[in-house]
Design an enzyme around this catalytic site. Structure first.
Site, mmCIF file in Angstrom:
data_model
loop_
_atom_site.group_PDB
_atom_site.id
_atom_site.type_symbol
_atom_site.label_atom_id
_atom_site.label_comp_id
_atom_site.label_asym_id
_atom_site.label_seq_id
_atom_site.Cartn_x
_atom_site.Cartn_y
_atom_site.Cartn_z
ATOM 1 N N GLY A 198 5.480 3.002 0.117
ATOM 2 C CA GLY A 198 6.163 3.753 -0.941
ATOM 3 C C GLY A 198 5.302 3.734 -2.183
ATOM 4 O O GLY A 198 4.091 3.561 -2.102
ATOM 5 N N SER A 219 0.854 -1.184 0.000
ATOM 6 C CA SER A 219 0.000 0.000 0.000
ATOM 7 C C SER A 219 0.892 1.238 0.000
ATOM 8 O O SER A 219 2.107 1.139 0.127
ATOM 9 C CB SER A 219 -0.906 -0.001 1.227
ATOM 10 O OG SER A 219 -0.121 0.256 2.373
ATOM 11 N N LYS A 220 0.266 2.372 -0.109
ATOM 12 C CA LYS A 220 0.965 3.662 -0.165
ATOM 13 C C LYS A 220 1.991 3.812 0.956
ATOM 14 O O LYS A 220 3.018 4.460 0.790
ATOM 15 C CB LYS A 220 -0.046 4.811 -0.040
ATOM 16 C CG LYS A 220 -0.942 4.942 -1.244
ATOM 17 C CD LYS A 220 -0.427 6.014 -2.197
ATOM 18 C CE LYS A 220 -1.201 6.017 -3.491
ATOM 19 N NZ LYS A 220 -0.387 5.776 -4.659
ATOM 20 N N ARG A 221 1.621 3.234 2.110
ATOM 21 C CA ARG A 221 2.490 3.305 3.284
ATOM 22 C C ARG A 221 3.912 2.806 2.973
ATOM 23 O O ARG A 221 4.885 3.259 3.561
ATOM 24 C CB ARG A 221 1.841 2.402 4.331
ATOM 25 C CG ARG A 221 2.165 2.596 5.743
ATOM 26 C CD ARG A 221 1.050 1.943 6.588
ATOM 27 N NE ARG A 221 0.568 0.680 6.042
ATOM 28 C CZ ARG A 221 1.154 -0.487 6.198
ATOM 29 N NH1 ARG A 221 2.286 -0.575 6.882
ATOM 30 N NH2 ARG A 221 0.626 -1.587 5.693
#
Ligand code: GLU
Length: 463
Positions: free
Chosen positions: A241, A237-239
């Site tokens: 990168g 996920s975005k977390r």
């Protein structure tokens, strides 16, 4: 054996996920390694969530990755009449039925089935006397008992008890076909021989397989590949990168490096880390893909990228560096491409990405007269100027402006001056770059070229 046909079938509902890129790559490698065809199908039947921006992003992503469809891409929504016709065919064959259950009835049956640990059963399974003027859905008439067995090239033999498979909706009450129906019809019509997709679709496969069988169509081979996880073992996920393909381009990775790196997620060829498309095509077999999810490792990606940067053409890297600088709002002019192209060979072995290349390219693009930093101005005292003057004269007579000859010449100059190189480096480098980051002095001179180097030294001497 017939020609292998694979496809990637993304839904255009947002950014192009890196997982889509990897699934596309496996499909592409598998088909191309076997003289087959790789196709793109845009699954845009969800009219509310599908957007033109997302479609554009998909095609930009595929173009960037250089994964091109061997036939014009198929847009699933455009085939809706064909999907409806197949539903009619299933009805005519007795493999589907119209179901007039109201939403409340459906909900009540769903809850009862759950409480009694049995499958959902519509009272319309064996009835045809509903009112065609009233809203209905069309359901697939699945088996009530026995097992449905899928032989998956990656997951092996996977078994579902038919009593847990509800009669799937094929056509919604608004007349729109569902995903599972459309996928089967399109894969069949496109001649897809191998369905290679994320293992989040494994549970759809028994339902799709039953539809193929009811229509008397040959089954494709199925291969459900594991998803990509972050470095902590959780779903990417975005977390973690970048997750969108476009972000990787902006981060300065090269498409050939992405293909090389992505190919190694849940697949590999011995210990080989760096390989070309041709090698990957020759080696790749979807049957060798592991069932275990892989973790995205940005360090490894940078390592693979650094390798492909060294092999990349300098004028291409110059163009990419220019684009990266333009994205930062740098004020560029027309001579910059040629300067960058000349400088790239001296910069690229220190850069792992195009962004790092752009970080180092600043000194090349500075305009004359280059503004000198305070440190350099301090070094330009009387003795410093005299020394720089002597070096300038010597360099102006220099015939072979290449990095090795320059290195030797600078060393000889330091010896003649009777000082260590430390006395010369900062002064000359400061005069050439104004204090911007740059490689070692010989490389800096080589990157700038003779004319620009001498011009910058003149400017410094005349301050
Ligand atoms: N459209 C589906 C998705 O984006 C893929 C369907 C398939 O590969 O069968 O997840």
């Amino acid at each position: 054996m017939s020609q292998v046909v694979t496809r990637i079938a993304p839904s255009p509902t947002g950014d192009m996920h890196i997982g889509t890129a990897r699934t596309a790559l496996f499909n592409w490698l598998y088909a191309k390694g076997r003289g087959g065809k790789f196709l793109i199908r845009v699954e845009d039947t969800d009219r509310e969530r599908s957007t033109q921006t997302a479609v554009d992003k998909l095609f930009e992503g595929f173009a960037w990755l250089e994964l091109f469809s061997d036939e014009p891409p198929v847009f699933q929504y455009g085939r809706i009449e064909r999907h409806k016709a197949v539903v009619e065919d299933l009805l005519a064959r007795g493999a589907a039925y119209r179901c007039w259950m109201s939403p409340d009835e459906t909900q009540a049956e769903r809850e009862a089935a759950k409480a009694e640990n049995r499958r959902f059963v519509s009272p319309w399974r064996d009835r045809t006397d509903g009112d065609p003027g009233e809203p209905f859905v069309v359901r697939f008439k699945g088996p009530l008992d026995g097992d449905v067995v899928v032989r998956d090239l990656v997951q092996g033999e996977v078994r579902w008890q038919a009593r847990h498979l509800d009669d799937l909706v094929l056509l919604r009450s608004d007349g729109n076909p569902t995903y599972n129906l459309a996928v089967v019809v399109d894969d069949h019509d496109m001649g897809v021989t191998h369905v290679i997709r994320g293992d989040d679709h494994l549970n759809n496969t028994p339902k799709q397989q039953l539809i193929y069988q009811a229509l008397g169509w040959a089954l494709p081979a199925f291969a459900h590949i594991p998803l990509i996880y972050g470095d902590d073992g959780k779903k990417l996920s975005k977390r973690h990168g970048a997750t969108a393909v476009g972000e990787y381009a902006d981060l300065g990775y090269l498409p050939e490096a992405m293909r090389n790196y992505l190919a190694r997620l849940s697949w590999g060829h011995g210990d080989d880390e760096l390989f070309s498309d041709e090698q990957a095509m020759a080696w790749f077999d979807v049957a060798d893909v592991s069932k275990a999810p892989s973790r995205l490792d940005f360090d490894k990606l940078a390592h693979v990228n650094a390798h492909w940067m060294k092999l990349a053409d300098d004028s291409r890297l110059a163009r990419l560096t220019r684009e990266a600088l333009a994205r930062r709002g740098a004020d560029l002019w027309e001579g910059d491409d040629a300067r960058l192209t000349r400088a790239i060979p001296y910069l690229k072995d220190r850069a792992r990405t195009v962004v790092e290349l752009a970080d180092q390219a600043g000194f090349v693009l500075r305009r004359r007269p280059v503004e000198l930093d305070e440190r350099t101005r301090g070094l330009l005292d009387e003795a410093g100027r005299a020394r720089l003057e002597r070096l300038r004269r010597r360099l102006s007579l220099f015939e072979s402006w290449d990095v090795f000859a320059l290195e030797a010449e600078l060393k000889a100059f330091a010896e003649d001056e009777g000082v260590g190189f430390g006395k010369i480096g900062p002064l000359v480098r400061g005069a050439l770059t104004g204090g911007s980051p740059s490689p070692d002095l010989a490389k800096t001179l080589a990157a700038l070229g003779m004319e620009e180097s001498l011009g910058r030294l003149d400017d410094a001497l005349s301050t």
